[in-house]
Motif scaffolding. Structure first.
Motif, PDB file in Angstrom:
ATOM      1  N   PRO A 200       0.823  -1.225   0.000  1.00  0.00           N
ATOM      2  CA  PRO A 200       0.000   0.000   0.000  1.00  0.00           C
ATOM      3  C   PRO A 200       0.851   1.267   0.000  1.00  0.00           C
ATOM      4  N   ASP A 201       2.093   1.170   0.505  1.00  0.00           N
ATOM      5  CA  ASP A 201       2.929   2.371   0.535  1.00  0.00           C
ATOM      6  C   ASP A 201       4.028   2.314  -0.523  1.00  0.00           C
ATOM      7  N   ARG A 202       3.799   1.509  -1.563  1.00  0.00           N
ATOM      8  CA  ARG A 202       4.813   1.453  -2.624  1.00  0.00           C
ATOM      9  C   ARG A 202       4.147   1.470  -3.990  1.00  0.00           C
ATOM     10  N   ALA A 203       4.415   2.504  -4.741  1.00  0.00           N
ATOM     11  CA  ALA A 203       3.851   2.603  -6.092  1.00  0.00           C
ATOM     12  C   ALA A 203       4.880   2.148  -7.122  1.00  0.00           C
ATOM     13  N   PHE A 204       4.396   1.688  -8.262  1.00  0.00           N
ATOM     14  CA  PHE A 204       5.290   1.246  -9.341  1.00  0.00           C
ATOM     15  C   PHE A 204       4.949   1.962 -10.642  1.00  0.00           C
ATOM     16  N   LEU A 205       5.983   2.321 -11.365  1.00  0.00           N
ATOM     17  CA  LEU A 205       5.806   2.751 -12.753  1.00  0.00           C
ATOM     18  C   LEU A 205       6.639   1.782 -13.584  1.00  0.00           C
TER      19      LEU A 205
END
Lengths: 257, 477
Positions: A200-205
Motif C-alpha cells: 500500500p505504501d509502494r507505487a510502481f511505474l
C-alpha cells in the motif's frame, strides 16, 4: 484502491536531450500503492521519462512540473530523490569494478537510513537484514559477494536491479524495461518478486515495450506514450488491446489530435 | 570541469612552510660541498671516498631523457645540497626536539611526542637534510632491531652499512643514483636480525621545508635470515613556484627466508593547476632477494610530485624468491608520472607479480613502464602483470610500455591490460541509489584501486584512501 492525493504528479512535462525534444507535454498521476504500466513504441520517450524522474543530468527540462510527495522533484538532486524513496531499476545497469554487491547495497541502504534518521547498519547487521529480505523474495545470496554487475549476464543484471529494489524498499519504484533481454523463466521470477513487493505504501511505474510482463503483473493503470505524449490511458485490458493491435492505431490517433 | 574531475583535483593540504632558522649551505655542487656534508655527518673516511667516487662518475654521466615526461633543464649548481634546522645536532631525548618541528610533524599527522605516538608504528622524521627524531628506538633494540637515521648507522653500525650500501643500487647505477650517492644526507637504516619478526611497523616521514634545496635521502633495509619487516614512507613539501628536486635511493636486501614489505605514500607537492612548481621525484628503488625463499613487496600510492620517475624493482637472485609490485599512480592537473617496476629473475622458480593502476585526470599524463627479465638460469620462473588505466576527463593521457626479455623457455608469463573511463553514467547510477557524487567517485576509484590498497598496512590504507578523496569503507567491502 484509495483515492488520495497523488504521490507523483507530472504536468505538462517537456524534455529535450542533446537539443531534441523527446517529451512534448506529459501528464501523469500515480497514487501510493498503485501500479502503472507505461507502454509505447520504441523512441516514444518511455525511458526518457524514467531517467528524468530519477534526475539524469543529460536531460533538459523545457517546461512542466513534477511533484513528488508534495515536493518539487525536478529541484532535487538525484541522490536526494533516491533518499526520498524514488528508485529506478535501470535498463542498462552499469558495472562497478572492485566493489562487492553487498558493500554497494549496504552503502546505498545506509545513505537512505541516514536520511530517515535511522542508525546505519554495520556489515553484520546488514547481513541479517539482507537475509530476511532475500528470504522474503525467495532468492539466495549468490550475487552478493560478486562485484556490482561485473561479469553478470544481461538477465543477472536485471535481477540485480530487482534485488536492490527489494533491499532499498522505495516508495516509488520505476522499472525501465526490466523485462527486455529476459528469458521466460527470468521474466517470471522478476514478475513474482515485483508482485511480492507490491504494498500500500509502494507505487510502481513499469516501463515496457511488450505486454508479456503484464501477463504476470496486473497493473492498475496502463498508459500509452507515443511521440512524447500520453495518448491513451486505461485499465489492464488496454495492454491486451495493444498486444493485439500494435501501436500504430494510437500513433495515428495522436497525430490527428 | 565535470563534477568527477572536481573531486579528484582537490587542493594540496600540506603546502605550509615551517618558519624555522635553518642552516643552508650555499648552492652549488663540487667536491668541497661533498666533504662538507660528510664532515657534518661525522662520517668515516671510506664513506667520503665512496661519495667522491660517485661524484666523479656522475660528472661523466648525463641526465636520462627517455622517460615519457617533459621538463626544462635542471641547474644542478643552483641547488643547495644541505639544509638543516638549527638545533643541537645530537639528541639524547625527543624532548629536546624544537617544538616547531614537533608541531610541523603533528600538523602532517605524524605525532613524534612520546604520549601522542601512533600505536604500533615507529617513526623516523626527516626534515630537509636531517633526521630530527626517531621514535621507539629503545623498544626495537630489545629485539635487536636497528632503526635509525642512516647518518647514525654510518657512525655506529659501520660494518653493516659498509657491507651492504651500494650492493643493490651501485653508486654509478644511473645519473640520479650517482648524484644521490655523492650528496645523500639522511634517510633511514633498518637491520632486522635473524629470525626476528619486527614487532612494529617502521616508517619514515620525509618533509622538504627549505626553498632552493633538494632532498637526497638514502634508505637501506636489511632483513637477515628468516626475519620480517614492514616499512612505510610518507612525504610532503610546501607549495612553491619553483621546482624542487628529490632524488632518493632505497636499497633492500632480503636474505634466506626473509621478507620485506615496503610501502610508499608519496604526496610531494604536485604543482598548481597550470603546472607551476612541484617536486621532481626522481628516485631509484631496488630490492634484492639475495636468499632462498625470500620475498620483497613494493606497494606504492603515488599522488604527488610534478614529475615522478621511479621503478621500484626486485632482483630475484635466491631460488624460489618472490617479488611483488603494487602501484596506484594518480596524475591530475599537469602532473606527469613515468613509473613501473623491474623484475629481474635470476634464481630458479622465482615468481613476480605486478599490479599497476594508473589514474589520469585534468591534463595529467600517466605512463606505466615495466621490465620483466627472465635470465637463463631462472628455471620455472613465473610472472603475472596487470596494468589498468582509468581516465577522468578527456584531456589526460595513459600510456603503457611493458618490456619483456625472456631467456629461459620454461618461463611462464602472463600480461593483462585495460583502459577504462569513469563516466557520468556510473556516477548517476550510484547517485540514484542515494550516494552523494563525492561518495560515488570515491567508490568507483576505490574499487579500481582495491587490489593495491589491500596490500597496504591497515594504518596507512586509511591515509591512502583519504589522499584520493576516498573513504576507506569501500576498499574493505
Amino acid at each position: 484502491m484509495t483515492k488520495g492525493r497523488a504521490l507523483l504528479e507530472v504536468q505538462g512535462l517537456r524534455v529535450a536531450v542533446a537539443g531534441n525534444e523527446i517529451l512534448k507535454g506529459v501528464d501523469l498521476a500515480i497514487r501510493d500503492g498503485e501500479v502503472h504500466a507505461l507502454m509505447g513504441p520504441n523512441g516514444s520517450g518511455k525511458s526518457t521519462l524514467a531517467q528524468v524522474l530519477a534526475g539524469h543530468p543529460a536531460y533538459t527540462v523545457l517546461a512542466g512540473t513534477v511533484r513528488y510527495d508534495g515536493k518539487d522533484l525536478l529541484e532535487m538532486k538525484p541522490e536526494d530523490r533516491a533518499r526520498a524513496g524514488v528508485f529506478l531499476a535501470f535498463q542498462y545497469p552499469v558495472e562497478i569494478r572492485g566493489i562487492t554487491n553487498s558493500y554497494f547495497l549496504r552503502s546505498a541502504l545506509n545513505a537512505l537510513r541516514k536520511e530517515r534518521g535511522e542508525p546505519e547498519l554495520d556489515p553484520i547487521d546488514f547481513l541479517q537484514f539482507l537475509e530476511q529480505k532475500l528470504k522474503a523474495i525467495g532468492w539466495d545470496d549468490s550475487m552478493m559477494n560478486r562485484p556490482v554487475n561485473e561479469g553478470f549476464s544481461g538477465g543477472e543484471k536485471k535481477r540485480n536491479e530487482i534485488l536492490q529494489l527489494a533491499v532499498l524498499e522505495p516508495r516509488l519504484a520505476i522499472l525501465d524495461e526490466t523485462d527486455s533481454g529476459l528469458d521466460i523463466d527470468a521474466l517470471k521470477t522478476v514478475a513474482e518478486t515485483v508482485n511480492k513487493l507490491r504494498a500500500p505504501d509502494r507505487a510502481f511505474l513499469i516501463v515496457t515495450h511488450y505486454q508479456r510482463l503484464l501477463n504476470y503483473i496486473t497493473p492498475d493503470v496502463v498508459h500509452v506514450l507515443a511521440d512524447g505524449r500520453i495518448v491513451k490511458s486505461g485499465g489492464p485490458e488496454l495492454a491486451h488491446e495493444l498486444e493485439a493491435k500494435g501501436y500504430d492505431w494510437l500513433r495515428d490517433a495522436a497525430m490527428v489530435s | 570541469m565535470t563534477s568527477i574531475e572536481a573531486h579528484v583535483q582537490q587542493p594540496y593540504k600540506y603546502g605550509f612552510v615551517t618558519d624555522i632558522e635553518s642552516e643552508v649551505v650555499p648552492a652549488g655542487l663540487n667536491e668541497d660541498v661533498i666533504r662538507l656534508i660528510s664532515g657534518k655527518k661525522g662520517e668515516p673516511a671510506w664513506m667520503l671516498e665512496w661519495r667522491l667516487k660517485a661524484y666523479r662518475n656522475w660528472l661523466k654521466m648525463s641526465e636520462p631523457h627517455w622517460p615519457n615526461v617533459k621538463y626544462g633543464p635542471i641547474d644542478y649548481q643552483a641547488i643547495s645540497y644541505y639544509a638543516a634546522p638549527k638545533q643541537r645536532p645530537k639528541l639524547d631525548s625527543l624532548e629536546q626536539v624544537d617544538p616547531k618541528l614537533v608541531q610541523t610533524f603533528e600538523k602532517l599527522g605524524i605525532p613524534i611526542e612520546e604520549q601522542k605516538r601512533l600505536t604500533g608504528v615507529a617513526v623516523d622524521a626527516v626534515f630537509d637534510s636531517v633526521s630530527v627524531a626517531t621514535t621507539f628506538q629503545a623498544e626495537l633494540a630489545k629485539y635487536g632491531v636497528i632503526f635509525c637515521p642512516i647518518s647514525q648507522a654510518i657512525r655506529e653500525h659501520a660494518d653493516l652499512v659498509q657491507r651492504y650500501v651500494g650492493t643493490v643500487v651501485p653508486h654509478n647505477d644511473n645519473f640520479f643514483a650517482a648524484l644521490n650517492s655523492a650528496v645523500f644526507t639522511d634517510g633511514s637504516f633498518v637491520y632486522v636480525p635473524k629470525g626476528v619478526r619486527c614487532p612494529l611497523e617502521l616508517s619514515t616521514y620525509f618533509r622538504i621545508n627549505a626553498s632552493s634545496t633538494g632532498q637526497f635521502e638514502r634508505t637501506l633495509i636489511i632483513a637477515d635470515e628468516g626475519s620480517y619487516v614492514s616499512y612505510l614512507e610518507g612525504c610532503s613539501a610546501p607549495m612553491r613556484d619553483e621546482n624542487q628536486l628529490h632524488a632518493a635511493v632505497v636499497e633492500l636486501i632480503a636474505l634466506d627466508n626473509a621478507q620485506i614489505k615496503y610501502s610508499t605514500i608519496q604526496n610531494w607537492y604536485p604543482g598548481d593547476e597550470e603546472g607551476r612548481g612541484g617536486i621532481y621525484n626522481f628516485v631509484t628503488k631496488r630490492g634484492k632477494c639475495a636468499g632462498r625463499n625470500s620475498k620483497i613487496s613494493w606497494t606504492q600510492v603515488e599522488t604527488g610530485s610534478a614529475i615522478t620517475w621511479k621503478y621500484p624493482g626486485c632482483i630475484l637472485q635466491g631460488d624460489n624468491s618472490i617479488g611483488e609490485f603494487y602501484s596506484v599512480a594518480v596524475t591530475s592537473h599537469r602532473q606527469q608520472a613515468d613509473t613501473g617496476t623491474k623484475m629481474i629473475h635470476l634464481g630458479k622458480n622465482t615468481r613476480s607479480t605486478i599490479v599497476s593502476k594508473g589514474i589520469s585526470a585534468g591534463r595529467g599524463q600517466n605512463t606505466y613502464r615495466g621490465l620483466v627479465k627472465i635470465m637463463k638460469g631462472a628455471e620455472g620462473a613465473r610472472n603475472y602483470s596487470q596494468c589498468d588505466s582509468m581516465l577522468i576527463g578527456d584531456k589526460c593521457g595513459a600510456h603503457t610500455f611493458p618490456y619483456i626479455d625472456v631467456r629461459n623457455s620454461t618461463a611462464i608469463m602472463e600480461h593483462e591490460a585495460s583502459t577504462s573511463k569513469i563516466g557520468e553514467d556510473q556516477i548517476f547510477y550510484l547517485r540514484q541509489r542515494g550516494l552523494s557524487s563525492e561518495d560515488a567517485v570515491s567508490m568507483i576509484v576505490n574499487g579500481f584501486c582495491k587490489e593495491v590498497f589491500k596490500e597496504l598496512p591497515m594504518e596507512f590504507a586509511v591515509e591512502a584512501t583519504r589522499l584520493l578523496g576516498i573513504s576507506l569503507e569501500g576498499s574493505v567491502g
